[in-house]
Scaffold this motif. Structure first.
Motif, PDB file in Angstrom:
ATOM      1  N   THR A   7       6.203  -2.647  -9.385  1.00 17.01           N
ATOM      2  CA  THR A   7       5.736  -4.035  -9.258  1.00 17.01           C
ATOM      3  C   THR A   7       5.166  -4.358  -7.876  1.00 17.01           C
ATOM      4  OG1 THR A   7       7.929  -4.821  -8.633  1.00 17.01           O
ATOM      5  CG2 THR A   7       7.376  -4.885 -10.975  1.00 17.01           C
ATOM      6  N   GLU A   8       5.444  -3.520  -6.896  1.00 19.60           N
ATOM      7  CA  GLU A   8       5.048  -3.811  -5.515  1.00 19.60           C
ATOM      8  C   GLU A   8       3.696  -3.236  -5.113  1.00 19.60           C
ATOM      9  OE1 GLU A   8       8.668  -3.117  -2.847  1.00 19.60           O
ATOM     10  OE2 GLU A   8       9.106  -2.068  -4.733  1.00 19.60           O
ATOM     11  N   VAL A   9       3.304  -2.129  -5.732  1.00 21.09           N
ATOM     12  CA  VAL A   9       2.090  -1.426  -5.307  1.00 21.09           C
ATOM     13  C   VAL A   9       0.846  -2.202  -5.728  1.00 21.09           C
ATOM     14  CG1 VAL A   9       0.711   0.676  -5.567  1.00 21.09           C
ATOM     15  CG2 VAL A   9       3.185   0.836  -5.342  1.00 21.09           C
ATOM     16  N   ARG A  10       0.037  -2.535  -4.715  1.00 17.21           N
ATOM     17  CA  ARG A  10      -1.255  -3.178  -4.950  1.00 17.21           C
ATOM     18  C   ARG A  10      -2.394  -2.212  -4.632  1.00 17.21           C
ATOM     19  NH1 ARG A  10      -2.043  -8.305  -5.465  1.00 17.21           N
ATOM     20  NH2 ARG A  10      -3.713  -8.498  -3.963  1.00 17.21           N
ATOM     21  N   GLU A  11      -2.161  -1.323  -3.675  1.00 10.79           N
ATOM     22  CA  GLU A  11      -3.153  -0.311  -3.289  1.00 10.79           C
ATOM     23  C   GLU A  11      -2.498   1.057  -3.362  1.00 10.79           C
ATOM     24  OE1 GLU A  11      -5.033  -1.039   0.478  1.00 10.79           O
ATOM     25  OE2 GLU A  11      -4.906  -3.198   0.188  1.00 10.79           O
ATOM     26  N   LEU A  12      -3.160   1.990  -4.056  1.00  5.84           N
ATOM     27  CA  LEU A  12      -2.619   3.329  -4.239  1.00  5.84           C
ATOM     28  C   LEU A  12      -3.671   4.350  -3.833  1.00  5.84           C
ATOM     29  CD1 LEU A  12      -0.280   5.084  -5.280  1.00  5.84           C
ATOM     30  CD2 LEU A  12      -1.234   4.820  -7.593  1.00  5.84           C
ATOM     31  N   ASP A  13      -3.360   5.156  -2.817  1.00 14.89           N
ATOM     32  CA  ASP A  13      -4.273   6.195  -2.338  1.00 14.89           C
ATOM     33  C   ASP A  13      -3.722   7.552  -2.747  1.00 14.89           C
ATOM     34  OD1 ASP A  13      -5.942   7.969  -1.036  1.00 14.89           O
ATOM     35  OD2 ASP A  13      -5.718   7.048   0.939  1.00 14.89           O
ATOM     36  N   LEU A  14      -4.432   8.209  -3.644  1.00 14.24           N
ATOM     37  CA  LEU A  14      -4.037   9.532  -4.137  1.00 14.24           C
ATOM     38  C   LEU A  14      -5.093  10.575  -3.794  1.00 14.24           C
ATOM     39  CD1 LEU A  14      -2.706   8.380  -7.612  1.00 14.24           C
ATOM     40  CD2 LEU A  14      -1.357   9.045  -5.622  1.00 14.24           C
ATOM     41  N   ARG A  42       0.841  -1.205   0.000  1.00 11.13           N
ATOM     42  CA  ARG A  42       0.000   0.000   0.000  1.00 11.13           C
ATOM     43  C   ARG A  42       0.872   1.250   0.000  1.00 11.13           C
ATOM     44  NH1 ARG A  42      -3.015   3.779   2.752  1.00 11.13           N
ATOM     45  NH2 ARG A  42      -5.196   3.811   2.104  1.00 11.13           N
ATOM     46  N   LEU A  43       0.581   2.143  -0.936  1.00 12.18           N
ATOM     47  CA  LEU A  43       1.289   3.417  -1.032  1.00 12.18           C
ATOM     48  C   LEU A  43       0.273   4.539  -0.959  1.00 12.18           C
ATOM     49  CD1 LEU A  43       3.964   4.961  -1.565  1.00 12.18           C
ATOM     50  CD2 LEU A  43       3.449   4.757  -4.011  1.00 12.18           C
ATOM     51  N   SER A  44       0.447   5.435   0.016  1.00 14.33           N
ATOM     52  CA  SER A  44      -0.449   6.578   0.156  1.00 14.33           C
ATOM     53  C   SER A  44       0.309   7.865  -0.124  1.00 14.33           C
ATOM     54  CB  SER A  44      -1.052   6.644   1.552  1.00 14.33           C
ATOM     55  OG  SER A  44      -1.857   7.817   1.655  1.00 14.33           O
ATOM     56  N   LEU A  45      -0.237   8.631  -1.064  1.00 12.35           N
ATOM     57  CA  LEU A  45       0.281   9.968  -1.357  1.00 12.35           C
ATOM     58  C   LEU A  45      -0.847  10.987  -1.163  1.00 12.35           C
ATOM     59  CD1 LEU A  45       2.360   9.190  -4.555  1.00 12.35           C
ATOM     60  CD2 LEU A  45       3.219   9.586  -2.265  1.00 12.35           C
ATOM     61  N   ALA A  46      -1.736  10.686  -0.240  1.00 16.13           N
ATOM     62  CA  ALA A  46      -2.861  11.573   0.049  1.00 16.13           C
ATOM     63  C   ALA A  46      -2.366  12.887   0.639  1.00 16.13           C
ATOM     64  CB  ALA A  46      -3.829  10.894   1.014  1.00 16.13           C
ATOM     65  N   TYR A  47      -3.093  13.950   0.337  1.00 17.67           N
ATOM     66  CA  TYR A  47      -2.826  15.292   0.875  1.00 17.67           C
ATOM     67  C   TYR A  47      -1.427  15.814   0.518  1.00 17.67           C
ATOM     68  CZ  TYR A  47      -6.999  14.443   3.655  1.00 17.67           C
ATOM     69  OH  TYR A  47      -8.277  14.163   4.054  1.00 17.67           O
ATOM     70  N   GLN A  48      -0.967  15.556  -0.678  1.00 17.75           N
ATOM     71  CA  GLN A  48       0.371  16.003  -1.094  1.00 17.75           C
ATOM     72  C   GLN A  48       0.325  17.170  -2.076  1.00 17.75           C
ATOM     73  OE1 GLN A  48       3.372  14.615   0.132  1.00 17.75           O
ATOM     74  NE2 GLN A  48       1.898  13.714   1.555  1.00 17.75           N
ATOM     75  N   GLU A  49      -0.854  17.639  -2.446  1.00 13.63           N
ATOM     76  CA  GLU A  49      -1.009  18.724  -3.428  1.00 13.63           C
ATOM     77  C   GLU A  49      -0.408  18.355  -4.786  1.00 13.63           C
ATOM     78  OE1 GLU A  49      -2.665  21.736  -2.793  1.00 13.63           O
ATOM     79  OE2 GLU A  49      -3.225  20.766  -0.918  1.00 13.63           O
ATOM     80  N   LEU A  50      -0.408  17.072  -5.121  1.00 11.44           N
ATOM     81  CA  LEU A  50       0.177  16.608  -6.380  1.00 11.44           C
ATOM     82  C   LEU A  50      -0.663  17.035  -7.576  1.00 11.44           C
ATOM     83  CD1 LEU A  50       1.077  12.914  -5.474  1.00 11.44           C
ATOM     84  CD2 LEU A  50       2.630  14.861  -5.565  1.00 11.44           C
ATOM     85  N   THR A  51       0.007  17.494  -8.626  1.00 15.26           N
ATOM     86  CA  THR A  51      -0.652  17.744  -9.901  1.00 15.26           C
ATOM     87  C   THR A  51      -0.203  16.695 -10.919  1.00 15.26           C
ATOM     88  OG1 THR A  51       1.079  19.316 -10.513  1.00 15.26           O
ATOM     89  CG2 THR A  51      -0.928  20.215  -9.531  1.00 15.26           C
ATOM     90  N   VAL A  52       0.941  16.083 -10.684  1.00 10.40           N
ATOM     91  CA  VAL A  52       1.436  14.962 -11.495  1.00 10.40           C
ATOM     92  C   VAL A  52       1.992  13.909 -10.552  1.00 10.40           C
ATOM     93  CG1 VAL A  52       1.976  16.336 -13.545  1.00 10.40           C
ATOM     94  CG2 VAL A  52       3.724  15.992 -11.812  1.00 10.40           C
ATOM     95  N   PHE A  53       2.019  12.672 -11.027  1.00  7.10           N
ATOM     96  CA  PHE A  53       2.537  11.592 -10.195  1.00  7.10           C
ATOM     97  C   PHE A  53       4.052  11.552 -10.299  1.00  7.10           C
ATOM     98  CE2 PHE A  53       3.545   7.369  -8.762  1.00  7.10           C
ATOM     99  CZ  PHE A  53       2.632   7.189  -7.731  1.00  7.10           C
ATOM    100  N   PHE A  64      -0.222   7.523 -15.963  1.00 10.49           N
ATOM    101  CA  PHE A  64       0.825   6.816 -15.207  1.00 10.49           C
ATOM    102  C   PHE A  64       0.347   5.482 -14.645  1.00 10.49           C
ATOM    103  CE2 PHE A  64      -1.478   9.284 -12.110  1.00 10.49           C
ATOM    104  CZ  PHE A  64      -1.614   8.389 -11.053  1.00 10.49           C
ATOM    105  N   LEU A  65      -0.941   5.275 -14.529  1.00 11.27           N
ATOM    106  CA  LEU A  65      -1.485   4.072 -13.889  1.00 11.27           C
ATOM    107  C   LEU A  65      -1.038   2.784 -14.563  1.00 11.27           C
ATOM    108  CD1 LEU A  65      -5.125   5.184 -13.126  1.00 11.27           C
ATOM    109  CD2 LEU A  65      -3.230   4.923 -11.516  1.00 11.27           C
ATOM    110  N   GLN A  66      -0.868   2.808 -15.875  1.00 13.76           N
ATOM    111  CA  GLN A  66      -0.483   1.592 -16.602  1.00 13.76           C
ATOM    112  C   GLN A  66       0.872   1.062 -16.163  1.00 13.76           C
ATOM    113  OE1 GLN A  66      -0.347   2.518 -20.749  1.00 13.76           O
ATOM    114  NE2 GLN A  66       1.356   3.938 -20.524  1.00 13.76           N
ATOM    115  N   GLU A  67       1.665   1.869 -15.488  1.00 13.72           N
ATOM    116  CA  GLU A  67       2.991   1.449 -15.030  1.00 13.72           C
ATOM    117  C   GLU A  67       2.928   0.506 -13.831  1.00 13.72           C
ATOM    118  OE1 GLU A  67       5.675   2.169 -16.731  1.00 13.72           O
ATOM    119  OE2 GLU A  67       4.591   3.480 -18.104  1.00 13.72           O
ATOM    120  N   PHE A  68       1.819   0.520 -13.110  1.00 11.37           N
ATOM    121  CA  PHE A  68       1.702  -0.299 -11.905  1.00 11.37           C
ATOM    122  C   PHE A  68       1.139  -1.670 -12.272  1.00 11.37           C
ATOM    123  CE2 PHE A  68       1.888   3.989 -10.207  1.00 11.37           C
ATOM    124  CZ  PHE A  68       2.855   3.827  -9.235  1.00 11.37           C
ATOM    125  N   GLU A  69       2.008  -2.636 -12.327  1.00  5.57           N
ATOM    126  CA  GLU A  69       1.706  -3.968 -12.847  1.00  5.57           C
ATOM    127  C   GLU A  69       0.751  -4.786 -11.981  1.00  5.57           C
ATOM    128  OE1 GLU A  69       5.501  -5.838 -13.424  1.00  5.57           O
ATOM    129  OE2 GLU A  69       6.275  -4.105 -14.530  1.00  5.57           O
TER     130      GLU A  69
END
Length: 176
Positions: free
Chosen positions: A30-37, A9-20, A47-52
């Motif tokens: 290859t490791e990320v199964r859950e992504l919180d943006l 699980r990778l969380s990048l919540a509340y980061q003010e991201l405009t790009v990943f 960018f999502l297609q990169e997460f296998e």
């Protein structure tokens, strides 16, 4: 911004991201199964297609519109896009169904395209929204916060038929 991956699980919540951040893709693709943006300002989802191995994607409270550009992630099972700027249900669901054909859990509450009591919609508008989503995403088990019943599946078939999109057939059309 260095975020730690924990149990897939990778969380990048509340980061003010405009790009990943590309360095995170390279490091964790290859490791990320859950992504919180959640709670960012993301618009482009290519960018999502990169997460296998991505199974769960949370995009609540971003700047996503009906015309967001998703890329195919056939293994994705859970998608939350609550509190965004999605106003055209058919445009958005067509993209979701083409790019995420194996969704089981889907939520888009608090978007204008998802009528409910929360945003001034009627009960009939809410039911019609559910039927439309169910007809386009046949593997779904839950829409928003409610499990899909067999009666709803039947009603969805009556109103909208059954639609299936193949990533392969979409790719062939683009090549022509």
């Amino acid at each position: 911004m260095a975020k730690k991956l924990q149990n897939g699980r990778l969380s990048l919540a509340y980061q003010e991201l405009t790009v990943f951040p590309t360095q995170l893709i390279e490091r964790h693709r290859t490791e990320v199964r859950e992504l919180d943006l959640s709670h960012n300002k993301l618009v482009d989802m290519k960018f999502l297609q990169e997460f296998e191995n991505l199974k769960t994607l949370v995009l609540d409270n971003n700047s996503i519109t009906s015309r967001v550009q998703f890329t195919p992630v056939k293994q994705l099972e859970t998608l939350w896009v609550n509190h965004n700027n999605i106003t055209n249900l058919s445009v958005f669901i067509e993209s979701v169904s083409k790019n995420f054909p194996n969704l089981k859990y889907f939520s888009m509450m608090h978007n204008n395209a998802a009528p409910s009591y929360f945003n001034g919609g009627t009960y009939q508008q809410y039911k019609d929204y559910r039927f439309y989503v169910i007809s386009h995403l046949p593997n779904l088990l839950v829409v928003d916060d409610t499990a899909i019943t067999e009666e709803e599946r039947e009603e969805a078939r009556k109103f909208y038929g059954t639609r299936r999109y193949s990533i392969k057939s979409t790719a062939k059309k683009k090549k022509r």
